[in-house]
Write a protein that holds these residues in place. Sequence first.
Motif, PDB file in Angstrom:
ATOM      1  N   ALA A  37       0.826  -1.211   0.000  1.00  0.00           N
ATOM      2  CA  ALA A  37       0.000   0.000   0.000  1.00  0.00           C
ATOM      3  C   ALA A  37       0.851   1.248   0.000  1.00  0.00           C
ATOM      4  CB  ALA A  37      -0.928  -0.010   1.217  1.00  0.00           C
ATOM      5  N   THR A  38       1.894   1.277   0.856  1.00  0.00           N
ATOM      6  CA  THR A  38       2.719   2.475   0.937  1.00  0.00           C
ATOM      7  C   THR A  38       3.553   2.662  -0.316  1.00  0.00           C
ATOM      8  OG1 THR A  38       4.401   1.206   2.114  1.00  0.00           O
ATOM      9  CG2 THR A  38       2.866   2.473   3.448  1.00  0.00           C
ATOM     10  N   THR A  39       4.004   1.573  -0.924  1.00  0.00           N
ATOM     11  CA  THR A  39       4.763   1.679  -2.162  1.00  0.00           C
ATOM     12  C   THR A  39       3.903   2.261  -3.272  1.00  0.00           C
ATOM     13  OG1 THR A  39       6.145  -0.204  -1.554  1.00  0.00           O
ATOM     14  CG2 THR A  39       6.095   0.406  -3.883  1.00  0.00           C
ATOM     15  N   ALA A  40       2.671   1.802  -3.324  1.00  0.00           N
ATOM     16  CA  ALA A  40       1.751   2.318  -4.344  1.00  0.00           C
ATOM     17  C   ALA A  40       1.483   3.789  -4.129  1.00  0.00           C
ATOM     18  CB  ALA A  40       0.445   1.518  -4.308  1.00  0.00           C
ATOM     19  N   THR A  41       1.317   4.190  -2.855  1.00  0.00           N
ATOM     20  CA  THR A  41       1.049   5.592  -2.556  1.00  0.00           C
ATOM     21  C   THR A  41       2.229   6.456  -2.950  1.00  0.00           C
ATOM     22  OG1 THR A  41      -0.353   4.960  -0.709  1.00  0.00           O
ATOM     23  CG2 THR A  41       0.460   7.211  -0.721  1.00  0.00           C
ATOM     24  N   ALA A  42       3.450   5.994  -2.608  1.00  0.00           N
ATOM     25  CA  ALA A  42       4.642   6.761  -2.934  1.00  0.00           C
ATOM     26  C   ALA A  42       4.779   6.926  -4.446  1.00  0.00           C
ATOM     27  CB  ALA A  42       5.885   6.081  -2.361  1.00  0.00           C
ATOM     28  N   ALA A  43       4.495   5.861  -5.176  1.00  0.00           N
ATOM     29  CA  ALA A  43       4.601   5.930  -6.627  1.00  0.00           C
ATOM     30  C   ALA A  43       3.602   6.917  -7.202  1.00  0.00           C
ATOM     31  CB  ALA A  43       4.380   4.534  -7.227  1.00  0.00           C
ATOM     32  N   ALA A  44       2.409   6.943  -6.627  1.00  0.00           N
ATOM     33  CA  ALA A  44       1.380   7.860  -7.119  1.00  0.00           C
ATOM     34  C   ALA A  44       1.742   9.302  -6.858  1.00  0.00           C
ATOM     35  CB  ALA A  44       0.034   7.531  -6.460  1.00  0.00           C
ATOM     36  N   CYS A  45       2.501   9.562  -5.747  1.00  0.00           N
ATOM     37  CA  CYS A  45       2.814  10.930  -5.366  1.00  0.00           C
ATOM     38  C   CYS A  45       4.118  11.407  -5.967  1.00  0.00           C
ATOM     39  CB  CYS A  45       2.891  11.041  -3.835  1.00  0.00           C
ATOM     40  SG  CYS A  45       1.307  10.730  -3.023  1.00  0.00           S
ATOM     41  N   GLY A  46       4.905  10.507  -6.559  1.00  0.00           N
ATOM     42  CA  GLY A  46       6.164  10.916  -7.140  1.00  0.00           C
ATOM     43  C   GLY A  46       7.302  10.767  -6.158  1.00  0.00           C
ATOM     44  N   SER A  47       8.515  10.845  -6.655  1.00  0.00           N
ATOM     45  CA  SER A  47       9.696  10.618  -5.823  1.00  0.00           C
ATOM     46  C   SER A  47       9.920  11.720  -4.820  1.00  0.00           C
ATOM     47  CB  SER A  47      10.933  10.478  -6.727  1.00  0.00           C
ATOM     48  OG  SER A  47      11.127  11.665  -7.483  1.00  0.00           O
ATOM     49  N   GLY A  48       9.313  12.889  -4.981  1.00  0.00           N
ATOM     50  CA  GLY A  48       9.522  13.997  -4.054  1.00  0.00           C
ATOM     51  C   GLY A  48       8.754  13.840  -2.766  1.00  0.00           C
ATOM     52  N   GLY A  49       7.951  12.801  -2.610  1.00  0.00           N
ATOM     53  CA  GLY A  49       7.184  12.602  -1.393  1.00  0.00           C
ATOM     54  C   GLY A  49       5.726  12.907  -1.614  1.00  0.00           C
ATOM     55  N   ALA A  50       4.933  12.597  -0.599  1.00  0.00           N
ATOM     56  CA  ALA A  50       3.491  12.715  -0.730  1.00  0.00           C
ATOM     57  C   ALA A  50       3.020  14.154  -0.681  1.00  0.00           C
ATOM     58  CB  ALA A  50       2.810  11.923   0.384  1.00  0.00           C
ATOM     59  N   ALA A  51       1.915  14.407  -1.317  1.00  0.00           N
ATOM     60  CA  ALA A  51       1.199  15.669  -1.174  1.00  0.00           C
ATOM     61  C   ALA A  51      -0.165  15.328  -0.606  1.00  0.00           C
ATOM     62  CB  ALA A  51       1.068  16.365  -2.527  1.00  0.00           C
ATOM     63  N   THR A  52      -0.758  16.289   0.081  1.00  0.00           N
ATOM     64  CA  THR A  52      -2.078  16.065   0.649  1.00  0.00           C
ATOM     65  C   THR A  52      -3.136  16.198  -0.433  1.00  0.00           C
ATOM     66  OG1 THR A  52      -2.162  18.413   1.249  1.00  0.00           O
ATOM     67  CG2 THR A  52      -1.348  16.883   2.904  1.00  0.00           C
ATOM     68  N   GLY A  53      -4.395  15.992  -0.037  1.00  0.00           N
ATOM     69  CA  GLY A  53      -5.468  16.052  -1.002  1.00  0.00           C
ATOM     70  C   GLY A  53      -5.560  17.383  -1.722  1.00  0.00           C
ATOM     71  N   ASP A  54      -5.097  18.465  -1.068  1.00  0.00           N
ATOM     72  CA  ASP A  54      -5.131  19.778  -1.715  1.00  0.00           C
ATOM     73  C   ASP A  54      -3.823  20.102  -2.431  1.00  0.00           C
ATOM     74  OD1 ASP A  54      -3.509  20.120   0.447  1.00  0.00           O
ATOM     75  OD2 ASP A  54      -4.797  21.551   1.491  1.00  0.00           O
ATOM     76  N   GLY A  55      -2.954  19.109  -2.575  1.00  0.00           N
ATOM     77  CA  GLY A  55      -1.722  19.295  -3.325  1.00  0.00           C
ATOM     78  C   GLY A  55      -0.555  19.855  -2.539  1.00  0.00           C
ATOM     79  N   LYS A  56      -0.725  20.098  -1.252  1.00  0.00           N
ATOM     80  CA  LYS A  56       0.353  20.672  -0.435  1.00  0.00           C
ATOM     81  C   LYS A  56       1.345  19.592  -0.016  1.00  0.00           C
ATOM     82  CE  LYS A  56      -2.606  24.270   1.580  1.00  0.00           C
ATOM     83  NZ  LYS A  56      -3.140  24.832   2.859  1.00  0.00           N
ATOM     84  N   PRO A  57       2.635  19.932   0.094  1.00  0.00           N
ATOM     85  CA  PRO A  57       3.607  18.970   0.609  1.00  0.00           C
ATOM     86  C   PRO A  57       3.245  18.550   2.033  1.00  0.00           C
ATOM     87  CG  PRO A  57       4.709  20.835  -0.426  1.00  0.00           C
ATOM     88  CD  PRO A  57       3.256  21.198  -0.326  1.00  0.00           C
ATOM     89  N   ALA A  58       3.416  17.274   2.322  1.00  0.00           N
ATOM     90  CA  ALA A  58       3.097  16.740   3.643  1.00  0.00           C
ATOM     91  C   ALA A  58       4.358  16.726   4.510  1.00  0.00           C
ATOM     92  CB  ALA A  58       2.534  15.329   3.521  1.00  0.00           C
ATOM     93  N   VAL A  59       4.306  17.429   5.632  1.00  0.00           N
ATOM     94  CA  VAL A  59       5.427  17.496   6.565  1.00  0.00           C
ATOM     95  C   VAL A  59       5.043  16.767   7.842  1.00  0.00           C
ATOM     96  CG1 VAL A  59       6.915  19.006   7.935  1.00  0.00           C
ATOM     97  CG2 VAL A  59       6.226  19.695   5.617  1.00  0.00           C
ATOM     98  N   MET A  60       5.835  15.778   8.225  1.00  0.00           N
ATOM     99  CA  MET A  60       5.623  15.064   9.474  1.00  0.00           C
ATOM    100  C   MET A  60       6.597  15.611  10.518  1.00  0.00           C
ATOM    101  SD  MET A  60       3.200  13.094   8.582  1.00  0.00           S
ATOM    102  CE  MET A  60       3.078  12.262  10.177  1.00  0.00           C
ATOM    103  N   ALA A  61       6.068  16.077  11.650  1.00  0.00           N
ATOM    104  CA  ALA A  61       6.892  16.623  12.724  1.00  0.00           C
ATOM    105  C   ALA A  61       6.865  15.663  13.905  1.00  0.00           C
ATOM    106  CB  ALA A  61       6.388  18.000  13.141  1.00  0.00           C
ATOM    107  N   ALA A  62       8.027  15.354  14.444  1.00  0.00           N
ATOM    108  CA  ALA A  62       8.133  14.306  15.453  1.00  0.00           C
ATOM    109  C   ALA A  62       7.393  14.635  16.742  1.00  0.00           C
ATOM    110  CB  ALA A  62       9.605  14.015  15.750  1.00  0.00           C
ATOM    111  N   PHE A  63       7.537  15.867  17.236  1.00  0.00           N
ATOM    112  CA  PHE A  63       6.845  16.257  18.459  1.00  0.00           C
ATOM    113  C   PHE A  63       6.678  17.771  18.478  1.00  0.00           C
ATOM    114  CE2 PHE A  63      11.302  16.070  19.255  1.00  0.00           C
ATOM    115  CZ  PHE A  63      11.617  17.032  20.194  1.00  0.00           C
ATOM    116  N   TYR A  64       6.017  18.311  19.518  1.00  0.00           N
ATOM    117  CA  TYR A  64       5.434  19.646  19.452  1.00  0.00           C
ATOM    118  C   TYR A  64       6.345  20.784  19.003  1.00  0.00           C
ATOM    119  CZ  TYR A  64       3.432  24.099  20.427  1.00  0.00           C
ATOM    120  OH  TYR A  64       3.044  25.400  20.293  1.00  0.00           O
TER     121      TYR A  64
END
Length: 311
Positions: free
Chosen positions: A13-40
């Motif tokens: 599932a994650t491989t398919a998602t990554a392929a759909a979003c391109g090598s630059g990483g995932a974008a959200t439904g509105d096309g924005k880059p997705a940033v994961m922050a470890a803690f507050y």
Amino acid sequence: MRSLVLTGALLSATTATAAACGSGGAATGDGKPAVMAAFYPLQWISQQVGGPDVSVAGLTKPGTEPHDLELTARQVADIQDSSLVVYIKGVQPAVDEAVEGHASAKAFDAASTVATLPATAGEEGHDEHGQHGHADVSYDPHIWLDPSRLATVAGKLGERLAEADPAHAAAYRQRAATTAAELNKLDEAYRTGLTGCGKKAIVTSHSAFGYLAARYGLEQIAVSGLDPDAEPSPTRLAQVADVAKRENVTTIFTEELVSPKVAEILAKEVGAKTAVLNPIESEPDGGDYLSAAKQNLEALRKALECPTTEG
């Protein structure tokens, strides 16, 4: 040792998602880059610098001790699919492992952008992080408690986001500069507010405040080492009590996410009171990083008998 195990279905599932979003990483439904922050604090600075051009999600829920984080399979997938992961190596072993295994090319280690301090030795002469299963790092990872260092992180993060999303590069750099200016203003408030105080020693629950102490000329006396869950030995408690009495400490600082029991016992032993000094590891109720840092300044000024300032 913790282990992050992904099932074959999740990998597919994650491989398919990554392929759909391109090598630059995932974008959200509105096309924005997705940033994961470890803690507050990393979530806060990512939101300040990223602004409306990114979608920031935190891996650690409010009110949760970050050091104890266990990632779900969904969170590991989100890290793999993200455009950028903002973290500090050595704080959260589960995040370190997920980044190394699934997102090393798109990870932003905030601690790598600033000069770090050596890890505080534990009461038996060993690093508390190493004793309790944390990442094998030789530095104190609590860099966010020095506003001047966090200002540097803001600038570096702005550049990293500009590289990842060139279309909004100017906006990232501008917000990074604005955030750095706010943090430098906070730094100046600390420098002014902690000048000419009657005391210099602060007794804390664990060694989270080394950067703050070093920046503003204070002496941190920690009951526990870098790991907030570490149980201090009777010998260590006696040592801290002796130093507190010698330094005429009137306040023993505790934390919101850590049991105050040990601090209360210590305070009773030395004839002091307790107060909260927030390591700002979780989102404050009704506030943000800046407001929590300002509350810490006021708590320190009261405990250290600092002169009254105008304005």
